[in-house]
Design a protein around this motif. Structure first.
Motif, PDB file in Angstrom:
ATOM      1  N   VAL A 138      52.909 -18.679 -60.207  1.00 11.43           N
ATOM      2  CA  VAL A 138      52.218 -17.605 -60.929  1.00 11.43           C
ATOM      3  C   VAL A 138      53.037 -16.325 -60.858  1.00 11.43           C
ATOM      4  O   VAL A 138      53.500 -15.918 -59.780  1.00 11.43           O
ATOM      5  CB  VAL A 138      50.813 -17.377 -60.337  1.00 11.43           C
ATOM      6  N   ASP A 139      53.214 -15.654 -61.996  1.00  7.90           N
ATOM      7  CA  ASP A 139      54.102 -14.497 -62.078  1.00  7.90           C
ATOM      8  C   ASP A 139      53.349 -13.171 -62.058  1.00  7.90           C
ATOM      9  O   ASP A 139      53.825 -12.179 -62.593  1.00  7.90           O
ATOM     10  CB  ASP A 139      54.952 -14.586 -63.360  1.00  7.90           C
ATOM     11  N   VAL A 140      52.146 -13.146 -61.476  1.00 11.30           N
ATOM     12  CA  VAL A 140      51.362 -11.924 -61.340  1.00 11.30           C
ATOM     13  C   VAL A 140      50.763 -11.878 -59.941  1.00 11.30           C
ATOM     14  O   VAL A 140      50.752 -12.883 -59.227  1.00 11.30           O
ATOM     15  CB  VAL A 140      50.226 -11.850 -62.395  1.00 11.30           C
ATOM     16  N   GLU A 141      50.260 -10.705 -59.554  1.00 12.05           N
ATOM     17  CA  GLU A 141      49.641 -10.585 -58.242  1.00 12.05           C
ATOM     18  C   GLU A 141      48.361 -11.409 -58.180  1.00 12.05           C
ATOM     19  O   GLU A 141      47.593 -11.469 -59.140  1.00 12.05           O
ATOM     20  CB  GLU A 141      49.354  -9.118 -57.908  1.00 12.05           C
ATOM     21  N   THR A 142      48.124 -12.061 -57.047  1.00 16.53           N
ATOM     22  CA  THR A 142      46.930 -12.888 -56.880  1.00 16.53           C
ATOM     23  C   THR A 142      45.961 -12.315 -55.855  1.00 16.53           C
ATOM     24  O   THR A 142      44.829 -12.790 -55.728  1.00 16.53           O
ATOM     25  CB  THR A 142      47.320 -14.310 -56.466  1.00 16.53           C
ATOM     26  N   GLY A 143      46.394 -11.314 -55.117  1.00 14.96           N
ATOM     27  CA  GLY A 143      45.536 -10.640 -54.154  1.00 14.96           C
ATOM     28  C   GLY A 143      45.912  -9.182 -54.057  1.00 14.96           C
ATOM     29  O   GLY A 143      47.073  -8.822 -54.269  1.00 14.96           O
ATOM     30  N   GLY A 144      44.943  -8.345 -53.766  1.00 15.90           N
ATOM     31  CA  GLY A 144      45.245  -6.921 -53.656  1.00 15.90           C
ATOM     32  C   GLY A 144      44.104  -6.118 -53.071  1.00 15.90           C
ATOM     33  O   GLY A 144      42.950  -6.561 -53.065  1.00 15.90           O
ATOM     34  N   VAL A 145      44.458  -4.968 -52.551  1.00 15.28           N
ATOM     35  CA  VAL A 145      43.484  -3.995 -52.058  1.00 15.28           C
ATOM     36  C   VAL A 145      43.853  -2.633 -52.630  1.00 15.28           C
ATOM     37  O   VAL A 145      45.018  -2.227 -52.583  1.00 15.28           O
ATOM     38  CB  VAL A 145      43.457  -3.923 -50.515  1.00 15.28           C
ATOM     39  N   VAL A 146      42.866  -1.953 -53.191  1.00 18.01           N
ATOM     40  CA  VAL A 146      43.082  -0.650 -53.822  1.00 18.01           C
ATOM     41  C   VAL A 146      42.218   0.387 -53.125  1.00 18.01           C
ATOM     42  O   VAL A 146      41.000   0.193 -52.975  1.00 18.01           O
ATOM     43  CB  VAL A 146      42.730  -0.697 -55.325  1.00 18.01           C
ATOM     44  N   SER A 147      42.832   1.478 -52.687  1.00 14.46           N
ATOM     45  CA  SER A 147      42.108   2.612 -52.097  1.00 14.46           C
ATOM     46  C   SER A 147      42.122   3.770 -53.089  1.00 14.46           C
ATOM     47  O   SER A 147      43.175   4.100 -53.644  1.00 14.46           O
ATOM     48  CB  SER A 147      42.757   3.043 -50.780  1.00 14.46           C
ATOM     49  N   ILE A 148      40.964   4.372 -53.293  1.00 15.74           N
ATOM     50  CA  ILE A 148      40.819   5.437 -54.294  1.00 15.74           C
ATOM     51  C   ILE A 148      40.187   6.665 -53.646  1.00 15.74           C
ATOM     52  O   ILE A 148      39.181   6.549 -52.932  1.00 15.74           O
ATOM     53  CB  ILE A 148      39.923   4.983 -55.465  1.00 15.74           C
ATOM     54  N   ARG A 149      40.777   7.817 -53.880  1.00 19.90           N
ATOM     55  CA  ARG A 149      40.180   9.070 -53.402  1.00 19.90           C
ATOM     56  C   ARG A 149      39.669   9.867 -54.598  1.00 19.90           C
ATOM     57  O   ARG A 149      40.350   9.983 -55.619  1.00 19.90           O
ATOM     58  CB  ARG A 149      41.212   9.903 -52.629  1.00 19.90           C
ATOM     59  N   TYR A 150      38.457  10.385 -54.465  1.00 17.86           N
ATOM     60  CA  TYR A 150      37.813  11.154 -55.528  1.00 17.86           C
ATOM     61  C   TYR A 150      37.776  12.634 -55.157  1.00 17.86           C
ATOM     62  O   TYR A 150      37.840  12.987 -53.967  1.00 17.86           O
ATOM     63  CB  TYR A 150      36.400  10.624 -55.774  1.00 17.86           C
ATOM     64  N   PRO A 151      37.678  13.528 -56.142  1.00 22.51           N
ATOM     65  CA  PRO A 151      37.689  14.974 -55.869  1.00 22.51           C
ATOM     66  C   PRO A 151      36.624  15.420 -54.871  1.00 22.51           C
ATOM     67  O   PRO A 151      36.836  16.374 -54.113  1.00 22.51           O
ATOM     68  CB  PRO A 151      37.449  15.594 -57.252  1.00 22.51           C
ATOM     69  N   SER A 152      35.478  14.738 -54.845  1.00 21.51           N
ATOM     70  CA  SER A 152      34.403  15.112 -53.928  1.00 21.51           C
ATOM     71  C   SER A 152      34.710  14.737 -52.482  1.00 21.51           C
ATOM     72  O   SER A 152      33.983  15.131 -51.566  1.00 21.51           O
ATOM     73  CB  SER A 152      33.103  14.431 -54.355  1.00 21.51           C
ATOM     74  N   GLY A 153      35.775  13.967 -52.280  1.00 23.42           N
ATOM     75  CA  GLY A 153      36.125  13.516 -50.939  1.00 23.42           C
ATOM     76  C   GLY A 153      35.750  12.073 -50.669  1.00 23.42           C
ATOM     77  O   GLY A 153      36.110  11.518 -49.619  1.00 23.42           O
ATOM     78  N   VAL A 154      35.030  11.429 -51.581  1.00 22.39           N
ATOM     79  CA  VAL A 154      34.658  10.027 -51.413  1.00 22.39           C
ATOM     80  C   VAL A 154      35.917   9.151 -51.412  1.00 22.39           C
ATOM     81  O   VAL A 154      36.815   9.340 -52.231  1.00 22.39           O
ATOM     82  CB  VAL A 154      33.708   9.575 -52.540  1.00 22.39           C
ATOM     83  N   ILE A 155      35.940   8.208 -50.490  1.00 23.10           N
ATOM     84  CA  ILE A 155      37.006   7.216 -50.432  1.00 23.10           C
ATOM     85  C   ILE A 155      36.409   5.857 -50.788  1.00 23.10           C
ATOM     86  O   ILE A 155      35.406   5.436 -50.201  1.00 23.10           O
ATOM     87  CB  ILE A 155      37.637   7.133 -49.032  1.00 23.10           C
ATOM     88  N   ALA A 156      37.022   5.173 -51.751  1.00 18.19           N
ATOM     89  CA  ALA A 156      36.562   3.844 -52.151  1.00 18.19           C
ATOM     90  C   ALA A 156      37.674   2.830 -51.925  1.00 18.19           C
ATOM     91  O   ALA A 156      38.854   3.131 -52.128  1.00 18.19           O
ATOM     92  CB  ALA A 156      36.147   3.838 -53.614  1.00 18.19           C
ATOM     93  N   THR A 157      37.293   1.638 -51.506  1.00 17.39           N
ATOM     94  CA  THR A 157      38.236   0.544 -51.305  1.00 17.39           C
ATOM     95  C   THR A 157      37.752  -0.668 -52.086  1.00 17.39           C
ATOM     96  O   THR A 157      36.574  -1.018 -52.028  1.00 17.39           O
ATOM     97  CB  THR A 157      38.363   0.175 -49.819  1.00 17.39           C
ATOM     98  N   ILE A 158      38.664  -1.303 -52.831  1.00 22.86           N
ATOM     99  CA  ILE A 158      38.309  -2.462 -53.645  1.00 22.86           C
ATOM    100  C   ILE A 158      39.207  -3.639 -53.289  1.00 22.86           C
ATOM    101  O   ILE A 158      40.433  -3.542 -53.365  1.00 22.86           O
ATOM    102  CB  ILE A 158      38.450  -2.154 -55.153  1.00 22.86           C
ATOM    103  N   ASP A 159      38.593  -4.755 -52.894  1.00 24.31           N
ATOM    104  CA  ASP A 159      39.294  -6.027 -52.683  1.00 24.31           C
ATOM    105  C   ASP A 159      39.193  -6.791 -53.995  1.00 24.31           C
ATOM    106  O   ASP A 159      38.100  -7.106 -54.459  1.00 24.31           O
ATOM    107  CB  ASP A 159      38.608  -6.794 -51.545  1.00 24.31           C
ATOM    108  N   CYS A 160      40.344  -7.105 -54.593  1.00 23.85           N
ATOM    109  CA  CYS A 160      40.348  -7.659 -55.953  1.00 23.85           C
ATOM    110  C   CYS A 160      41.045  -9.013 -56.037  1.00 23.85           C
ATOM    111  O   CYS A 160      41.734  -9.309 -57.014  1.00 23.85           O
ATOM    112  CB  CYS A 160      41.023  -6.680 -56.904  1.00 23.85           C
ATOM    113  N   SER A 161      40.882  -9.846 -55.030  1.00 25.97           N
ATOM    114  CA  SER A 161      41.677 -11.062 -54.957  1.00 25.97           C
ATOM    115  C   SER A 161      41.110 -12.239 -55.761  1.00 25.97           C
ATOM    116  O   SER A 161      39.911 -12.377 -55.943  1.00 25.97           O
ATOM    117  CB  SER A 161      41.817 -11.500 -53.499  1.00 25.97           C
ATOM    118  N   TRP A 162      42.012 -13.129 -56.211  1.00 26.72           N
ATOM    119  CA  TRP A 162      41.645 -14.429 -56.796  1.00 26.72           C
ATOM    120  C   TRP A 162      41.601 -15.435 -55.648  1.00 26.72           C
ATOM    121  O   TRP A 162      42.421 -16.350 -55.572  1.00 26.72           O
ATOM    122  CB  TRP A 162      42.691 -14.866 -57.810  1.00 26.72           C
TER     123      TRP A 162
END
Length: 348
Positions: A228-252
């Motif tokens: 497979v020539d694309v990512e199959t697992g990943g974790v994304v961390s997102i910071r918002y202006p209000s200070g909220v931190i979000a984490t997303i597990d996006c794996s197949w």
């Protein structure tokens, strides 16, 4: 408990609609075709020029199986002046089809992700705006009652000030059928593009603010033997202006042997409390003579979403989630892709 709106019931005096399905490439095309074909007063047209994955029911055979009138190509379908279209093509085809449909005066419900680049998403918004048509992004989980209730609790201050969010969207790798998901030329990316956007949409609706910074890491460990020539697992961390931190597990990460396609969860933590939702938890599981059993029950989220779209087409209002939401959530993914490439956080 606050509940999401159900499918739209048509009255006998409501004018009929013609809705076209542009391509059957996406796995959700089957669900949308079933819902539209069962909706009173809606004529359903479909076209699906391919290419087709081996062993996949597509084209005229798919249309016949789902009660859809088949049309040979997009131009011919749009020449029949449909009121609206649902775009279920490969991700990289979304922009061209949206521009064609908008120019023909058809309202658009576009499968997620809205596009594969921020420039394409902006062009799609501009095309819909210039033509005066609706552009809606297909995010059915937005219509889950548990999410509607969560939003109401946050708005009422029951969780206090939100400071962190954890989302997961894990599922099977689409290899056996619809293998275009793992072809970057047609999909635009792998698990990042496929799974981050659903969770990002829920966070967008919950917080009402755009992301500020994104940091992502990915790997290709899962099913490396398949080339497979694309990512199959990943974790994304997102910071918002209000200070909220979000984490997303996006794996197949779900194996082909799993009895269900996957699942999505969301945890929201605030200064006064925490809530976790699992929109697909309502199911019966077990074993029978043929093996594992997994049967979901409860509201049909696709039907609620299609109902929202059809009602917006009839009334002229802007549905949610609209194209702007699709563009904002895509921007998180494109930032994540740049972050992976640079190995550093990326500001939006």
């Amino acid at each position: 408990m606050t509940t999401a709106p159900g499918p739209i019931a048509m009255s006998p005096t409501t004018a009929p609609l013609t809705v076209g399905i542009l391509s059957f490439a996406h796995t959700h095309a089957s669900s949308y075709a079933r819902i539209l074909a069962a909706t009173p007063g809606v004529e359903v047209l479909g076209t699906d020029p391919g290419p087709y994955d081996p062993g996949t029911v597509r084209g005229a055979a798919f249309a016949a199986e789902h009660g859809v009138t088949y049309v040979e190509d997009v131009a011919t379908l749009l020449a029949r002046a449909p009121d609206a279209v649902v775009i279920c093509a490969e991700n990289t085809a979304h922009r061209a089809l949206t521009e064609q449909a908008s120019a023909a005066g058809a309202h658009v419900l576009c499968e997620k992700p809205l596009a594969t680049s921020d420039a394409d998403a902006a062009a799609m918004l501009a095309a819909a705006d210039a033509a005066g048509v609706i552009l809606m992004t297909a995010y059915p989980v937005r219509f889950a009652s548990v999410f509607t209730d969560l939003v109401a609790r946050v708005r009422a201050g029951q969780l206090g000030d939100i400071y962190s969010i954890l989302g997961t969207n894990n599922g099977k790798m689409p290899l056996a059928q619809r293998s275009w998901f793992t072809d970057p030329a047609r999909s635009g990316g792998g698990a990042l593009l496929d799974h981050v956007v659903h969770v990002a949409d829920l966070i967008d609706a919950l917080l009402g603010e755009g992301a500020e910074e994104v940091h992502a890491v990915t790997n290709r460990i899962l099913r490396a033997d398949a080339g497979v020539d694309v990512e199959t697992g990943g974790v994304v961390s997102i910071r918002y202006p209000s200070g909220v931190i979000a984490t997303i597990d996006c794996s197949w990460s779900h194996p082909e042997s799993a009895p269900n396609w996957g699942g999505l969860t969301l945890e929201v933590h605030g200064t006064a409390g925490s809530v976790r939702i699992d929109p697909f938890a309502a199911h019966v599981a077990g074993y029978d003579a043929d093996g594992e059993v997994w049967a979901g029950f409860g509201a049909d989220l696709d039907a609620r979403m299609v109902g929202e779209f059809l009602d917006a087409v009839r009334t002229g209002r802007t549905p949610q989630p609209d194209g702007a939401v699709g563009a904002r959530t895509l921007a998180i993914v494109t930032a994540a892709q740049r972050s992976v490439e640079a190995g550093l956080p990326v500001r939006l």
